[in-house]
Scaffold this motif. Structure first.
Motif, PDB file in Angstrom:
ATOM      1  N   ARG A   4       0.877  -1.177   0.000  1.00  0.00           N
ATOM      2  CA  ARG A   4       0.000   0.000   0.000  1.00  0.00           C
ATOM      3  C   ARG A   4       0.909   1.219   0.000  1.00  0.00           C
ATOM      4  O   ARG A   4       1.651   1.468   0.969  1.00  0.00           O
ATOM      5  CB  ARG A   4      -0.907  -0.006   1.234  1.00  0.00           C
ATOM      6  CG  ARG A   4      -1.829  -1.209   1.307  1.00  0.00           C
ATOM      7  CD  ARG A   4      -2.704  -1.172   2.563  1.00  0.00           C
ATOM      8  NE  ARG A   4      -1.898  -1.113   3.787  1.00  0.00           N
ATOM      9  CZ  ARG A   4      -1.333  -2.160   4.376  1.00  0.00           C
ATOM     10  NH1 ARG A   4      -1.476  -3.385   3.839  1.00  0.00           N
ATOM     11  NH2 ARG A   4      -0.632  -2.021   5.490  1.00  0.00           N
ATOM     12  N   GLY A   6       1.472   5.417  -0.694  1.00  0.00           N
ATOM     13  CA  GLY A   6       0.910   6.767  -0.822  1.00  0.00           C
ATOM     14  C   GLY A   6       1.929   7.708  -1.433  1.00  0.00           C
ATOM     15  O   GLY A   6       3.096   7.704  -1.027  1.00  0.00           O
ATOM     16  N   THR A  39      -2.067   5.214  -3.895  1.00  0.00           N
ATOM     17  CA  THR A  39      -2.897   6.395  -3.689  1.00  0.00           C
ATOM     18  C   THR A  39      -2.059   7.640  -3.980  1.00  0.00           C
ATOM     19  O   THR A  39      -0.939   7.772  -3.478  1.00  0.00           O
ATOM     20  CB  THR A  39      -3.417   6.467  -2.243  1.00  0.00           C
ATOM     21  OG1 THR A  39      -4.256   5.336  -1.989  1.00  0.00           O
ATOM     22  CG2 THR A  39      -4.199   7.748  -1.997  1.00  0.00           C
ATOM     23  N   TYR A  41      -2.239  11.915  -3.877  1.00  0.00           N
ATOM     24  CA  TYR A  41      -2.984  13.045  -3.318  1.00  0.00           C
ATOM     25  C   TYR A  41      -3.056  14.171  -4.342  1.00  0.00           C
ATOM     26  O   TYR A  41      -2.039  14.586  -4.900  1.00  0.00           O
ATOM     27  CB  TYR A  41      -2.330  13.517  -2.024  1.00  0.00           C
ATOM     28  CG  TYR A  41      -2.670  12.591  -0.871  1.00  0.00           C
ATOM     29  CD1 TYR A  41      -3.681  12.914   0.026  1.00  0.00           C
ATOM     30  CD2 TYR A  41      -2.022  11.371  -0.731  1.00  0.00           C
ATOM     31  CE1 TYR A  41      -4.024  12.053   1.060  1.00  0.00           C
ATOM     32  CE2 TYR A  41      -2.347  10.500   0.297  1.00  0.00           C
ATOM     33  CZ  TYR A  41      -3.352  10.840   1.189  1.00  0.00           C
ATOM     34  OH  TYR A  41      -3.704   9.979   2.201  1.00  0.00           O
ATOM     35  N   SER A  51     -12.329   9.847  -8.477  1.00  0.00           N
ATOM     36  CA  SER A  51     -11.672   9.244  -7.318  1.00  0.00           C
ATOM     37  C   SER A  51     -10.637   8.190  -7.695  1.00  0.00           C
ATOM     38  O   SER A  51      -9.996   7.613  -6.814  1.00  0.00           O
ATOM     39  CB  SER A  51     -12.715   8.614  -6.386  1.00  0.00           C
ATOM     40  OG  SER A  51     -13.445   7.605  -7.077  1.00  0.00           O
ATOM     41  N   SER A  52     -10.487   7.932  -8.977  1.00  0.00           N
ATOM     42  CA  SER A  52      -9.433   7.000  -9.421  1.00  0.00           C
ATOM     43  C   SER A  52      -9.009   7.375 -10.838  1.00  0.00           C
ATOM     44  O   SER A  52      -9.765   8.002 -11.588  1.00  0.00           O
ATOM     45  CB  SER A  52      -9.904   5.548  -9.377  1.00  0.00           C
ATOM     46  OG  SER A  52     -10.942   5.322 -10.321  1.00  0.00           O
ATOM     47  N   ASN A  57      -5.784   5.173  -6.852  1.00  0.00           N
ATOM     48  CA  ASN A  57      -6.748   5.840  -6.001  1.00  0.00           C
ATOM     49  C   ASN A  57      -6.361   7.313  -5.851  1.00  0.00           C
ATOM     50  O   ASN A  57      -5.192   7.641  -5.633  1.00  0.00           O
ATOM     51  CB  ASN A  57      -6.770   5.162  -4.623  1.00  0.00           C
ATOM     52  CG  ASN A  57      -7.777   5.795  -3.683  1.00  0.00           C
ATOM     53  OD1 ASN A  57      -8.908   6.074  -4.081  1.00  0.00           O
ATOM     54  ND2 ASN A  57      -7.371   6.023  -2.443  1.00  0.00           N
ATOM     55  N   VAL A  59      -7.016  10.850  -3.773  1.00  0.00           N
ATOM     56  CA  VAL A  59      -7.580  11.535  -2.612  1.00  0.00           C
ATOM     57  C   VAL A  59      -7.456  13.038  -2.854  1.00  0.00           C
ATOM     58  O   VAL A  59      -6.353  13.551  -3.067  1.00  0.00           O
ATOM     59  CB  VAL A  59      -6.843  11.151  -1.310  1.00  0.00           C
ATOM     60  CG1 VAL A  59      -7.351  11.990  -0.141  1.00  0.00           C
ATOM     61  CG2 VAL A  59      -7.039   9.668  -1.009  1.00  0.00           C
ATOM     62  N   ARG A  87      -4.403   6.137   6.896  1.00  0.00           N
ATOM     63  CA  ARG A  87      -4.610   5.148   5.833  1.00  0.00           C
ATOM     64  C   ARG A  87      -3.677   3.934   5.901  1.00  0.00           C
ATOM     65  O   ARG A  87      -3.745   3.074   5.036  1.00  0.00           O
ATOM     66  CB  ARG A  87      -4.495   5.819   4.463  1.00  0.00           C
ATOM     67  CG  ARG A  87      -5.640   6.798   4.221  1.00  0.00           C
ATOM     68  CD  ARG A  87      -5.673   7.353   2.827  1.00  0.00           C
ATOM     69  NE  ARG A  87      -6.754   8.316   2.688  1.00  0.00           N
ATOM     70  CZ  ARG A  87      -7.951   8.033   2.165  1.00  0.00           C
ATOM     71  NH1 ARG A  87      -8.218   6.822   1.718  1.00  0.00           N
ATOM     72  NH2 ARG A  87      -8.879   8.973   2.090  1.00  0.00           N
TER      73      ARG A  87
END
Length: 377
Positions: A4, A6, A39, A41, A51-52, A57, A59, A87
């Motif tokens: 995962r 970010g 994800t 930002y 949103s994607s 993903n 944010v 997250r």
């Protein structure tokens, strides 16, 4: 292993802005294709509101820059970090540190923190002395609060080693080759083969735009000189005023059609790259990929990429000499081919995405090993 991840520090994807947005777009989508959950930002003002994007993903965080100017970047990064703490990312990749490292104590405590250390922002002459001092401080905070580091230039990697005694992973930007489809879309009326010189840059003093145009202005060349870039800022207005009486110099403004830009690069007689600060510059790589013959400002950043496959200049006199004397013969064609080879084998996106994944996995494992195994002594 699927992680995962970010990605923070940019205005968001898809890219509408610049370098970090450009690489974040490619890397995030590439990591998703490899099975990771990524994800990115985005500023709430970003034109893309879904949103994607390509499996990434998105944010959207509140960004008050449009209300309060530069200070809003700090608030935006604060909002992104506050959300990221909720997250449970395995890895957080920070693209740059200018307005995020002041929030270093807020970096998600259980994530491996990787910072792409940007291009020595404090050297940029567009910044006043107090801002340059702050940027040096922000750089120091980024080193302090990050655990792992990426440098997009070997020059920056060496600087970090000398200044802070830290190791960084060299991973440059990438570029796509000039495709046959792009060639077919070429506008012959605006890009007549080898009939003009070309410069593409933000209108800032450290990009040596004035020296380049001064050298051309003093030359006896019968060719035109096309300048791509928004001239609405103070320096842009100064430059357009200074050279308004030279009808050969054509200020074309910003061109957002990438195919049109690359066609202009491909068909230029000589492409001038005046950037003197920063890492591996995306517009330089695109000019190489577009098979432009390049004249670059003589500095370690440019030379580490181009090596002997470019002409170099330090001042207007040397620009004038290039304008009046550069030919397009076998030696020059070899320079173009060598730069294309660099794009194919050093600066291609597939290789760079692989290098990001490899480093991210290494950092994740190192971070978790250090948390589990107590330090000796």
């Amino acid at each position: 292993m699927k992680l995962r991840i970010g990605i923070l520090g940019t205005r968001g994807i898809p890219n509408y802005y610049g370098g970090f947005e450009h690489i974040s777009e490619y890397v995030s989508a590439g990591l998703v294709q490899k099975g990771h959950a990524v994800t990115v930002y985005n500023s709430h003002n970003h034109p893309y509101t879904a949103s994607s994007w390509n499996g990434v993903n998105i944010v959207h965080c509140y960004d008050p820059e449009y209300l309060i100017g530069t200070a809003g970047q700090f608030a935006y990064d604060f909002n992104c970090l506050r959300d990221a703490r909720t997250r449970n990312f395995d890895v957080v990749l920070l693209m740059g540190y200018t307005s995020s490292s002041v929030w270093g104590r807020m970096y998600p405590p259980n994530s491996a923190i990787i910072t792409n250390m940007d291009g020595l922002e404090w050297k940029r002459s567009k910044y006043a002395k107090p801002v340059q001092r702050f940027l040096k401080y922000a750089e120091k905070l980024a080193v302090k609060y990050s655990q792992f580091y990426i440098a997009d230039s070997k020059v920056i990697s060496s600087y970090l080693k000398d200044k802070y005694s830290i190791d960084s992973r060299y991973i440059p930007y990438g570029a796509d080759l000039f495709s046959e489809e792009e060639r077919e879309q070429l506008d012959k009326t605006d890009a007549q083969k080898e009939d003009y010189f070309l410069l593409m840059a933000r209108m800032e003093p450290e990009n040596n735009i004035e020296a380049i145009l001064e050298g051309f202005n003093e030359s006896a060349s019968a060719k035109n000189f096309k300048v791509l870039g928004d001239t609405s800022n103070r320096f842009g207005k100064y430059i357009t005023h200074r050279f308004k009486n030279d009808s050969r110099i054509q200020f074309k403004g910003s061109i957002f059609d990438n195919t049109a830009v690359r066609s202009l690069q491909n068909n230029s007689y000589l492409y001038f790259h005046g950037h003197s600060v920063g890492g591996t510059n995306p517009s330089l790589l695109e000019a190489m990929a577009s098979e432009a013959l390049i004249a670059a400002h003589n500095n370690p950043f440019n030379k580490s990429v181009l090596q002997s496959d470019a002409f170099y200049f330090d001042n207007a006199t040397e620009v004038r000499r290039l304008v009046e004397n550069v030919q397009r013969h076998d030696t020059e064609r070899t320079m173009v081919k060598n730069n294309l080879h660099k794009i194919q084998y050093q600066f291609n996106w597939e290789k760079i995405i692989d290098e990001y994944e490899e480093f991210i996995l290494e950092c994740y494992h190192a971070h978790n090993f250090e948390r589990i195994v107590p330090a000796r002594g």
